[in-house]
Design a protein around this motif. Structure first.
Motif, PDB file in Angstrom:
ATOM      1  N   VAL A 147       0.856  -1.188   0.000  1.00 20.24           N
ATOM      2  CA  VAL A 147       0.000   0.000   0.000  1.00 20.24           C
ATOM      3  C   VAL A 147       0.890   1.236   0.000  1.00 20.24           C
ATOM      4  N   SER A 148       0.708   2.090  -0.992  1.00 20.57           N
ATOM      5  CA  SER A 148       1.498   3.317  -1.101  1.00 20.57           C
ATOM      6  C   SER A 148       0.630   4.527  -0.767  1.00 20.57           C
ATOM      7  N   VAL A 149       1.190   5.423   0.032  1.00 16.83           N
ATOM      8  CA  VAL A 149       0.481   6.643   0.422  1.00 16.83           C
ATOM      9  C   VAL A 149       1.330   7.836   0.029  1.00 16.83           C
ATOM     10  N   THR A 150       0.781   8.756  -0.768  1.00 18.00           N
ATOM     11  CA  THR A 150       1.524   9.939  -1.203  1.00 18.00           C
ATOM     12  C   THR A 150       0.774  11.212  -0.848  1.00 18.00           C
ATOM     13  N   GLY A 151       1.556  12.271  -0.559  1.00 22.63           N
ATOM     14  CA  GLY A 151       0.972  13.551  -0.194  1.00 22.63           C
ATOM     15  C   GLY A 151       1.952  14.353   0.627  1.00 22.63           C
ATOM     16  N   GLU A 152       1.464  15.402   1.305  1.00 20.62           N
ATOM     17  CA  GLU A 152       2.315  16.176   2.207  1.00 20.62           C
ATOM     18  C   GLU A 152       2.736  15.315   3.399  1.00 20.62           C
ATOM     19  N   LYS A 153       3.897  15.638   3.993  1.00 27.36           N
ATOM     20  CA  LYS A 153       4.480  14.796   5.034  1.00 27.36           C
ATOM     21  C   LYS A 153       3.508  14.491   6.174  1.00 27.36           C
ATOM     22  N   GLU A 154       2.931  15.530   6.795  1.00 31.16           N
ATOM     23  CA  GLU A 154       2.037  15.316   7.929  1.00 31.16           C
ATOM     24  C   GLU A 154       0.794  14.531   7.530  1.00 31.16           C
ATOM     25  N   SER A 155       0.282  14.798   6.336  1.00 27.76           N
ATOM     26  CA  SER A 155      -0.906  14.104   5.849  1.00 27.76           C
ATOM     27  C   SER A 155      -0.612  12.624   5.623  1.00 27.76           C
ATOM     28  N   VAL A 156       0.555  12.348   5.057  1.00 31.25           N
ATOM     29  CA  VAL A 156       0.946  10.951   4.804  1.00 31.25           C
ATOM     30  C   VAL A 156       1.104  10.196   6.113  1.00 31.25           C
ATOM     31  N   GLU A 157       1.761  10.816   7.092  1.00 30.59           N
ATOM     32  CA  GLU A 157       1.954  10.151   8.388  1.00 30.59           C
ATOM     33  C   GLU A 157       0.621   9.887   9.066  1.00 30.59           C
ATOM     34  N   HIS A 158      -0.299  10.835   8.976  1.00 32.85           N
ATOM     35  CA  HIS A 158      -1.643  10.665   9.547  1.00 32.85           C
ATOM     36  C   HIS A 158      -2.357   9.495   8.873  1.00 32.85           C
ATOM     37  N   ALA A 159      -2.305   9.436   7.548  1.00 29.16           N
ATOM     38  CA  ALA A 159      -2.974   8.365   6.802  1.00 29.16           C
ATOM     39  C   ALA A 159      -2.341   7.005   7.080  1.00 29.16           C
ATOM     40  N   VAL A 160      -1.017   6.961   7.156  1.00 31.23           N
ATOM     41  CA  VAL A 160      -0.324   5.693   7.425  1.00 31.23           C
ATOM     42  C   VAL A 160      -0.678   5.171   8.817  1.00 31.23           C
ATOM     43  N   ASN A 161      -0.698   6.065   9.810  1.00 30.12           N
ATOM     44  CA  ASN A 161      -1.097   5.651  11.164  1.00 30.12           C
ATOM     45  C   ASN A 161      -2.522   5.108  11.168  1.00 30.12           C
ATOM     46  N   THR A 162      -3.397   5.775  10.429  1.00 32.33           N
ATOM     47  CA  THR A 162      -4.785   5.321  10.320  1.00 32.33           C
ATOM     48  C   THR A 162      -4.851   3.930   9.705  1.00 32.33           C
ATOM     49  N   LEU A 163      -4.158   3.727   8.591  1.00 34.53           N
ATOM     50  CA  LEU A 163      -4.179   2.428   7.902  1.00 34.53           C
ATOM     51  C   LEU A 163      -3.594   1.326   8.768  1.00 34.53           C
ATOM     52  N   GLN A 164      -2.488   1.610   9.450  1.00 32.18           N
ATOM     53  CA  GLN A 164      -1.861   0.585  10.297  1.00 32.18           C
ATOM     54  C   GLN A 164      -2.791   0.173  11.440  1.00 32.18           C
ATOM     55  N   SER A 165      -3.478   1.155  12.028  1.00 33.12           N
ATOM     56  CA  SER A 165      -4.441   0.838  13.089  1.00 33.12           C
ATOM     57  C   SER A 165      -5.576  -0.020  12.542  1.00 33.12           C
ATOM     58  N   LEU A 166      -6.079   0.335  11.376  1.00 28.83           N
ATOM     59  CA  LEU A 166      -7.185  -0.411  10.775  1.00 28.83           C
ATOM     60  C   LEU A 166      -6.765  -1.831  10.397  1.00 28.83           C
ATOM     61  N   PHE A 167      -5.545  -1.991   9.901  1.00 25.64           N
ATOM     62  CA  PHE A 167      -5.055  -3.335   9.564  1.00 25.64           C
ATOM     63  C   PHE A 167      -4.965  -4.209  10.815  1.00 25.64           C
ATOM     64  N   GLU A 168      -4.521  -3.617  11.933  1.00 26.45           N
ATOM     65  CA  GLU A 168      -4.453  -4.373  13.190  1.00 26.45           C
ATOM     66  C   GLU A 168      -5.848  -4.770  13.663  1.00 26.45           C
ATOM     67  N   ILE A 169      -6.792  -3.843  13.581  1.00 37.64           N
ATOM     68  CA  ILE A 169      -8.173  -4.121  13.998  1.00 37.64           C
ATOM     69  C   ILE A 169      -8.788  -5.196  13.110  1.00 37.64           C
ATOM     70  N   ALA A 170      -8.489  -5.147  11.812  1.00 36.68           N
ATOM     71  CA  ALA A 170      -9.065  -6.099  10.858  1.00 36.68           C
ATOM     72  C   ALA A 170      -8.645  -7.540  11.146  1.00 36.68           C
ATOM     73  N   LYS A 171      -7.478  -7.732  11.777  1.00 37.04           N
ATOM     74  CA  LYS A 171      -6.998  -9.087  12.067  1.00 37.04           C
ATOM     75  C   LYS A 171      -7.945  -9.845  12.984  1.00 37.04           C
ATOM     76  N   THR A 172      -8.596  -9.118  13.888  1.00 36.15           N
ATOM     77  CA  THR A 172      -9.484  -9.784  14.841  1.00 36.15           C
ATOM     78  C   THR A 172     -10.954  -9.467  14.614  1.00 36.15           C
ATOM     79  N   ARG A 173     -11.230  -8.284  14.049  1.00 35.81           N
ATOM     80  CA  ARG A 173     -12.618  -7.876  13.903  1.00 35.81           C
ATOM     81  C   ARG A 173     -13.193  -8.206  12.536  1.00 35.81           C
TER      82      ARG A 173
END
Length: 319
Positions: free
Chosen positions: A42-68
């Motif tokens: 999964v590739s995320v492109t954009g401004e630095k802060e926006s990319v970090e925000h989106a990546v943190n969101t995706l990583q959290s969702l991927f962890e939640i998806a493992k069990t939920r």
């Protein structure tokens, strides 16, 4: 700037992206980024802060998806609102704790960090207050914890009560005896118990007196021991009623009081017993107070918008 997330399994990708990539579209819009998935990366492109925000969101969702498993749009929006200030592990761990299993086999888990803290508050204290807007799970989670305590034989009885205060309607026009008249006020409690226990078990427990659902007036003069006691819609109690209720419990009992201080239906000039109790009991040992906000609304997304609209209108009225 571009960041990538690799090693994500196909099922988690499918859950997080959602039907027709609807979840990804929400993340792109809210975080102002572009997200592309190719060959498990999964590739995320954009401004630095926006990319970090989106990546943190995706990583959290991927962890939640493992069990939920399935990730709905409401969860996506909630994680977006948190991911800039909460670690991936904290979010995933908080939303993975199972409180109880419903009669249909569905696990009941906290849907927000605040719900997780509310559960901890109830488990830690003898008396707990859950205060916040409609749809934050105040009553439902309390009932789930009560059912769990009953199944684990920690307590012998569940008592659910609420004041029969009229919200623009009259009890006198409803058919039947007093119990028939107050049943509509107690319906949300019935619904939660039906969901968790099933109709047969619920009916059997009611017949044996293991579960009792009654208007608040029925609590006067009693001492309630070995019980999990929930007072719902507590904003509609008077100061005298709240004092009466809070002094009813005996040994090995737990009390949870829920309410929304913005929806008081008492006659003009009457002070809400919930608002008064929150002021005078905040520093008392073994009493916990947990407050929800609009972000914790877990009903349809439109409910949050309605709450926002009313708050904005009240703010304008005060100006």
């Amino acid at each position: 700037m571009e960041k990538t997330i690799s090693g994500v399994d196909v099922d988690s990708l499918s859950s997080v992206f959602g039907a027709f990539d609807e979840n990804i579209e929400i993340i792109e819009k809210e975080c102002l980024v572009r997200i592309v998935s190719r060959d498990g990366i999964v590739s995320v492109t954009g401004e630095k802060e926006s990319v970090e925000h989106a990546v943190n969101t995706l990583q959290s969702l991927f962890e939640i998806a493992k069990t939920r498993g399935i990730i709905d749009t409401q969860t996506v929006k909630y994680i977006i609102s948190l991911s800039s200030c909460q670690s991936v592990d904290d979010v995933a761990r908080a939303l993975d704790e199972c409180i109880c299993i419903t009669s249909s086999g569905r696990p009941i888990k906290p849907k927000t960090i605040s719900q997780k803290k509310y559960v901890e508050c109830i488990n830690k204290n003898v008396v707990s207050f859950g205060v916040g807007p409609a749809g934050t799970g105040k009553t439902y989670l309390a009932v789930a914890l009560a059912v769990t305590a009953l199944k684990n034989k920690q307590l012998q009885k569940i008592i659910l009560t609420r004041p029969a205060v009229e919200a623009g309607e009259s009890l006198g026009f409803l058919p039947g005896d007093l119990q028939n008249k107050v049943d509509p006020y107690l319906r949300p409690l019935y619904d939660a118990l039906f969901d968790m226990l099933g109709a047969d078990t619920f009916g059997r427990y009611m017949e044996k007196g293991i579960i009792e659902i009654a208007p608040l007036a029925y609590m006067r003069g009693r001492t309630l021991e070995n019980s999990f006691i929930i007072l719902d819609e507590a904003q509609n109690t008077t100061i005298e009623q709240m004092k009466m209720f809070l002094t009813r419990f005996g040994f090995n009992s737990k009390i949870v009081v829920t309410g929304d201080v913005t929806q008081v239906d008492l006659p003009h000039g009457k002070t809400s017993g919930l608002i008064h109790a929150l002021k005078i009991l905040s520093d008392v040992d073994m009493i916990g107070i947990h407050t929800f906000d609009k972000r914790d609304i877990v009903r349809h997304a439109l409910v949050q918008k309605i709450v926002n609209a009313y708050e904005n209108a009240q703010r304008k009225d005060r100006q």
